[in-house]
Design an enzyme around this catalytic site. Sequence first.
Site, PDB file in Angstrom:
ATOM      1  N   LYS A  38       0.831  -1.218   0.000  1.00  9.92           N
ATOM      2  CA  LYS A  38       0.000   0.000   0.000  1.00  9.92           C
ATOM      3  C   LYS A  38       0.855   1.254   0.000  1.00  9.92           C
ATOM      4  O   LYS A  38       1.988   1.261   0.478  1.00  9.92           O
ATOM      5  CB  LYS A  38      -1.005  -0.057   1.146  1.00  9.92           C
ATOM      6  N   ARG A  79      -3.257 -10.255   4.551  1.00  9.38           N
ATOM      7  CA  ARG A  79      -3.608 -10.279   3.122  1.00  9.38           C
ATOM      8  C   ARG A  79      -2.421  -9.721   2.345  1.00  9.38           C
ATOM      9  O   ARG A  79      -2.118  -8.537   2.471  1.00  9.38           O
ATOM     10  CB  ARG A  79      -4.870  -9.436   2.899  1.00  9.38           C
TER      11      ARG A  79
HETATM   12  N1  HH2 Z   1      -7.271  -4.174   0.269  1.00  8.80           N
HETATM   13  C1  HH2 Z   1      -7.547  -4.190  -1.048  1.00  8.80           C
HETATM   14  C2  HH2 Z   1      -8.608  -4.969  -1.544  1.00  8.80           C
HETATM   15  N2  HH2 Z   1      -9.336  -5.744  -0.732  1.00  8.80           N
HETATM   16  N3  HH2 Z   1      -9.800  -6.549   1.424  1.00  8.80           N
HETATM   17  C3  HH2 Z   1      -9.556  -6.557   2.730  1.00  8.80           C
HETATM   18  N4  HH2 Z   1     -10.283  -7.320   3.553  1.00  8.80           N
HETATM   19  N5  HH2 Z   1      -8.546  -5.799   3.273  1.00  8.80           N
HETATM   20  C4  HH2 Z   1      -7.757  -4.996   2.518  1.00  8.80           C
HETATM   21  O1  HH2 Z   1      -6.863  -4.304   3.068  1.00  8.80           O
HETATM   22  C5  HH2 Z   1      -7.999  -4.963   1.107  1.00  8.80           C
HETATM   23  C6  HH2 Z   1      -9.065  -5.763   0.594  1.00  8.80           C
HETATM   24  C7  HH2 Z   1      -6.742  -3.350  -1.974  1.00  8.80           C
HETATM   25  O2  HH2 Z   1      -5.633  -4.057  -2.438  1.00  8.80           O
HETATM   26  P1  HH2 Z   1      -5.571  -4.795  -3.859  1.00  8.80           P
HETATM   27  O3  HH2 Z   1      -6.597  -5.884  -3.933  1.00  8.80           O
HETATM   28  O4  HH2 Z   1      -4.182  -5.212  -4.114  1.00  8.80           O
HETATM   29  O5  HH2 Z   1      -5.894  -3.635  -4.884  1.00  8.80           O
HETATM   30  P2  HH2 Z   1      -7.167  -3.241  -5.758  1.00  8.80           P
HETATM   31  O6  HH2 Z   1      -8.293  -2.915  -4.836  1.00  8.80           O
HETATM   32  O7  HH2 Z   1      -6.678  -2.035  -6.539  1.00  8.80           O
HETATM   33  O8  HH2 Z   1      -7.507  -4.403  -6.643  1.00  8.80           O
END
Ligand code: HH2
Length: 259
Positions: A203, A239
């Site tokens: 992040k 995660r």
């Molecule tokens: N962060 C993201 C997406 N889903 N779910 C939970 N429970 N906790 C988190 O911190 C979280 C999440 C964002 O990260 P990422 O999936 O890599 O990115 P994007 O939303 O751009 O696909």
Amino acid sequence: MGVVNVTPDSFSDGGVNFDPDDAARAARRMAEEGASIVDIGGESTRPGSEGVTAGEELGRVVPVLERLGGEVPVSIDTSKAEVAARALELGAELVNDVTALRSDPELAPVVADSGAYLCLMHMLGEPRTMQRNPAYGDVVSEVNAFLEERLAFAVEAGIPEELVCLDPGIGFGKTVEQNFELIRRLDELTALGRPVLVGFSRKSSLGKLLGDPEAATGSTAASVGAAVAAYERGATILRVHDVREHVEALAAARAVGTT
Ligand code: HH2
């Protein structure tokens, strides 16, 4: 928890696993590297994102779930009942809803009827606007009060409390300092009695911490540091995008033990 984003636009790995064969391969690799579960998502929730339709999201995640054939433990990262229902049919065992059952009224009954696990995450506002000057009185108490209320809502909807984990939502409407304060005081969240999930991986706060005010992502090394810190303060589900590195670091942290 390994992360597989079947999206063209996720903040750190957009496009990498957009092809379903690549995504399924990545999920299997993460399981081999030690992930207990792999979180499959078809919609980016990065700051500024607009969201996609249920049809679009299904078209992205269903081919991946079909390829995995229930062989890899899977979590579905969605806020939509229709997507969750199909994913559960295809073997998903956890629904990861970053809106904590606030965006689709049909989602709670789908989770309740399936007997699946559920992750409730805190977000201030919505992805499109959440990073515009997030302001709290006390970020930790407000996030925890929100999660306590959403847990009660889930239980009221028929989802057993034992199946719910809570997530402070790192980067979802928080400043760099607020994100770190949530980890520093994670014991106040674990005190609610449910397992705590933390997603600090890659992040932008990690990149900003290291001196780039415009950073959109953080490094693997910084992600591992934050994950270990969260683990030591009681997080039991991390995660992460870089599974092997986190599994190795957490094995060492676990060998030391916590007091
Ligand atoms: N962060 C993201 C997406 N889903 N779910 C939970 N429970 N906790 C988190 O911190 C979280 C999440 C964002 O990260 P990422 O999936 O890599 O990115 P994007 O939303 O751009 O696909």
